[in-house]
Design a protein around this motif. Structure first.
Motif, PDB file in Angstrom:
ATOM      1  N   SER A   1      14.892  -2.207  90.342  1.00  0.00           N
ATOM      2  CA  SER A   1      14.985  -3.005  91.561  1.00  0.00           C
ATOM      3  C   SER A   1      16.391  -2.941  92.153  1.00  0.00           C
ATOM      4  O   SER A   1      16.555  -2.756  93.369  1.00  0.00           O
ATOM      5  CB  SER A   1      14.608  -4.455  91.259  1.00  0.00           C
ATOM      6  N   ALA A   2      17.408  -3.067  91.305  1.00  0.00           N
ATOM      7  CA  ALA A   2      18.789  -2.994  91.779  1.00  0.00           C
ATOM      8  C   ALA A   2      19.111  -1.607  92.325  1.00  0.00           C
ATOM      9  O   ALA A   2      19.774  -1.472  93.354  1.00  0.00           O
ATOM     10  CB  ALA A   2      19.751  -3.347  90.641  1.00  0.00           C
ATOM     11  N   PHE A   3      18.618  -0.576  91.651  1.00  0.00           N
ATOM     12  CA  PHE A   3      18.877   0.796  92.096  1.00  0.00           C
ATOM     13  C   PHE A   3      18.197   1.082  93.432  1.00  0.00           C
ATOM     14  O   PHE A   3      18.799   1.680  94.332  1.00  0.00           O
ATOM     15  CB  PHE A   3      18.401   1.780  91.028  1.00  0.00           C
TER      16      PHE A   3
ATOM     17  N   LYS B   1      21.404  16.762  75.903  1.00  0.00           N
ATOM     18  CA  LYS B   1      22.792  17.193  75.811  1.00  0.00           C
ATOM     19  C   LYS B   1      22.973  18.537  76.506  1.00  0.00           C
ATOM     20  O   LYS B   1      22.119  19.422  76.419  1.00  0.00           O
ATOM     21  CB  LYS B   1      23.220  17.308  74.341  1.00  0.00           C
ATOM     22  N   ASN B   2      24.083  18.660  77.207  1.00  0.00           N
ATOM     23  CA  ASN B   2      24.456  19.903  77.905  1.00  0.00           C
ATOM     24  C   ASN B   2      23.518  20.267  79.058  1.00  0.00           C
ATOM     25  O   ASN B   2      23.599  21.364  79.602  1.00  0.00           O
ATOM     26  CB  ASN B   2      24.542  21.092  76.936  1.00  0.00           C
ATOM     27  N   LYS B   3      22.635  19.355  79.433  1.00  0.00           N
ATOM     28  CA  LYS B   3      21.785  19.597  80.596  1.00  0.00           C
ATOM     29  C   LYS B   3      22.463  19.010  81.824  1.00  0.00           C
ATOM     30  O   LYS B   3      22.858  17.849  81.829  1.00  0.00           O
ATOM     31  CB  LYS B   3      20.415  18.956  80.414  1.00  0.00           C
ATOM     32  N   GLU B   4      22.582  19.818  82.857  1.00  0.00           N
ATOM     33  CA  GLU B   4      23.151  19.326  84.111  1.00  0.00           C
ATOM     34  C   GLU B   4      22.069  18.570  84.875  1.00  0.00           C
ATOM     35  O   GLU B   4      21.049  19.141  85.275  1.00  0.00           O
ATOM     36  CB  GLU B   4      23.687  20.479  84.958  1.00  0.00           C
ATOM     37  N   LEU B   5      22.293  17.295  85.059  1.00  0.00           N
ATOM     38  CA  LEU B   5      21.319  16.488  85.779  1.00  0.00           C
ATOM     39  C   LEU B   5      21.294  16.852  87.252  1.00  0.00           C
ATOM     40  O   LEU B   5      22.325  17.197  87.842  1.00  0.00           O
ATOM     41  CB  LEU B   5      21.651  15.004  85.626  1.00  0.00           C
ATOM     42  N   ALA B   6      20.119  16.774  87.846  1.00  0.00           N
ATOM     43  CA  ALA B   6      20.008  16.931  89.300  1.00  0.00           C
ATOM     44  C   ALA B   6      20.734  15.759  89.959  1.00  0.00           C
ATOM     45  O   ALA B   6      20.950  14.717  89.337  1.00  0.00           O
ATOM     46  CB  ALA B   6      18.540  16.953  89.707  1.00  0.00           C
TER      47      ALA B   6
ATOM     48  N   PHE C   1      21.441   8.054  89.233  1.00  0.00           N
ATOM     49  CA  PHE C   1      20.790   6.982  88.481  1.00  0.00           C
ATOM     50  C   PHE C   1      21.470   6.763  87.131  1.00  0.00           C
ATOM     51  O   PHE C   1      21.720   5.621  86.728  1.00  0.00           O
ATOM     52  CB  PHE C   1      19.309   7.312  88.264  1.00  0.00           C
ATOM     53  N   TYR C   2      21.769   7.834  86.429  1.00  0.00           N
ATOM     54  CA  TYR C   2      22.405   7.741  85.108  1.00  0.00           C
ATOM     55  C   TYR C   2      23.734   7.005  85.203  1.00  0.00           C
ATOM     56  O   TYR C   2      24.034   6.111  84.406  1.00  0.00           O
ATOM     57  CB  TYR C   2      22.599   9.151  84.552  1.00  0.00           C
TER      58      TYR C   2
ATOM     59  N   PHE D   1      24.655   5.016  87.693  1.00  0.00           N
ATOM     60  CA  PHE D   1      24.380   3.665  88.176  1.00  0.00           C
ATOM     61  C   PHE D   1      24.036   2.734  87.015  1.00  0.00           C
ATOM     62  O   PHE D   1      24.524   1.595  86.956  1.00  0.00           O
ATOM     63  CB  PHE D   1      23.230   3.690  89.184  1.00  0.00           C
ATOM     64  N   VAL D   2      23.197   3.216  86.103  1.00  0.00           N
ATOM     65  CA  VAL D   2      22.774   2.390  84.957  1.00  0.00           C
ATOM     66  C   VAL D   2      23.982   1.985  84.121  1.00  0.00           C
ATOM     67  O   VAL D   2      24.123   0.811  83.735  1.00  0.00           O
ATOM     68  CB  VAL D   2      21.738   3.153  84.101  1.00  0.00           C
ATOM     69  N   LYS D   3      24.854   2.929  83.828  1.00  0.00           N
ATOM     70  CA  LYS D   3      26.028   2.622  83.003  1.00  0.00           C
ATOM     71  C   LYS D   3      26.948   1.631  83.709  1.00  0.00           C
ATOM     72  O   LYS D   3      27.458   0.688  83.085  1.00  0.00           O
ATOM     73  CB  LYS D   3      26.775   3.915  82.658  1.00  0.00           C
ATOM     74  N   GLU D   4      27.134   1.797  85.009  1.00  0.00           N
ATOM     75  CA  GLU D   4      27.985   0.887  85.769  1.00  0.00           C
ATOM     76  C   GLU D   4      27.336  -0.492  85.890  1.00  0.00           C
ATOM     77  O   GLU D   4      28.006  -1.528  85.797  1.00  0.00           O
ATOM     78  CB  GLU D   4      28.247   1.463  87.170  1.00  0.00           C
ATOM     79  N   PHE D   5      26.021  -0.517  86.061  1.00  0.00           N
ATOM     80  CA  PHE D   5      25.269  -1.767  86.192  1.00  0.00           C
ATOM     81  C   PHE D   5      25.469  -2.646  84.956  1.00  0.00           C
ATOM     82  O   PHE D   5      25.766  -3.843  85.068  1.00  0.00           O
ATOM     83  CB  PHE D   5      23.786  -1.437  86.392  1.00  0.00           C
TER      84      PHE D   5
END
Length: 300
Positions: free
Chosen positions: A111-113, A274-279, A285-286, A288-292
């Motif tokens: 919801s926040a995202f 691991k070692n995968k470059e996220l789109a 989102f990744y 955002f979650v950590k900052e949230f």
């Protein structure tokens, strides 16, 4: 070798029937047969054994299938990344989550995202602890929430979002219902309600009881939180649940009591391959979650 040939090959391998694959792909049966024949000719091997109208993968066909799936998945991921680089605030994120985080954490985060990134959509998949880890490894899921955060998974990158206590949930009629805190050993004679064997919360419950000096008598099992809580409310037994599962309320006819010995806690976090470059949308989102949760922890 073309991606189209690989798609046709994978569809026939799954259905073991050319005409059924043709119907599903909305193409002529002859087109699929021709493309698979061309693929076999290029590779110099037979990928299928023909048994009347049905066909089955040969041994070398099964080996080729695993490689074909990786190639198609990599191509799909490459196209997704290109599309999202052109418009980084659009895209679809595949998120995995366990039942213990489905009622409070996941809805609040999404919801926040969505409030900041309304054009990014989600595909959500609930699953067991092992299923979520394996799905992230295979890139079937982009990111997953987990508790506890895995420690010995070399192919997984994780970030701890918070840690929480595990509390006892007991019926209101229980002799210890008015206790402010309890030693877990005080419940050693009770029947326990648990998730089935193989679920991570079942392992946490069993490990905690063993740490307290006894093996729990598990009399009933449920595969979701509502079932577990309902069984406790019906006085079928007692259970142990993470603090976050009580965010909304404690069920009627039950009482939640903190455990002061042994102290039981779990980490909750988010994982990716691991070692995968996220789109772009996935990385947004990744991060955002950590900052949230970083801001939430500071506030608390």
């Amino acid at each position: 070798m073309e991606l189209r040939q690989l798609h046709y090959f994978m569809e026939v391998a799954e259905r073991e029937h050319v005409s059924e694959a043709a119907v599903h792909l909305h193409v002529a049966q002859s087109a699929i047969s021709t493309q698979i024949a061309n693929l076999e000719a290029e590779l110099g091997v037979a990928l299928f054994d023909r048994e009347g109208r049905n066909i089955k993968l040969t041994n070398i066909g099964r080996i080729f299938l695993s490689h074909a799936e990786m190639v198609v998945k990599a191509a799909d991921n490459a196209k997704k990344q290109i599309d999202e680089y052109l418009d980084p605030e659009r895209g679809t994120i595949k998120i995995g989550f366990p039942t213990s985080l489905s009622n409070h954490l996941l809805p609040n985060v999404i919801s926040a995202f969505k409030g900041q990134y309304p054009n990014i959509s989600f595909q959500l998949r609930q699953g067991s602890y092992k299923f979520l880890i394996d799905s992230v490894k295979k890139s079937d899921i982009d990111v997953a929430f987990l508790g506890p955060v895995p420690k010995n998974e070399p192919d997984i990158e994780s970030s701890i979002l918070f840690a929480e206590s595990i509390s006892a949930l007991i019926p209101l009629s229980h002799p210890l219902a008015k206790s402010e805190k309890l030693h877990l050993s005080e419940l050693k004679e009770d029947d326990f309600v648990s998730f089935p064997h193989g679920f991570i919360l079942e392992k946490i419950l069993v490990d905690a009881c063993r740490q307290a000096g006894f093996a729990p008598k598990i009399s009933s099992e449920g595969e979701d939180l509502d079932a577990i809580k309902g069984l406790v409310a019906a006085s079928i037994g007692v259970t142990l649940l993470p603090e976050s599962t009580f965010q909304e309320s404690t069920p009627r006819m039950t009482v939640k009591i903190p455990i002061n010995s042994p102290q039981i806690r779990r980490t909750v976090g988010v994982i990716k391959k691991k070692n995968k470059e996220l789109a772009p949308s996935e990385k947004v989102f990744y991060d955002f979650v950590k900052e949230f949760f970083s801001r939430l922890n500071q506030f608390q």
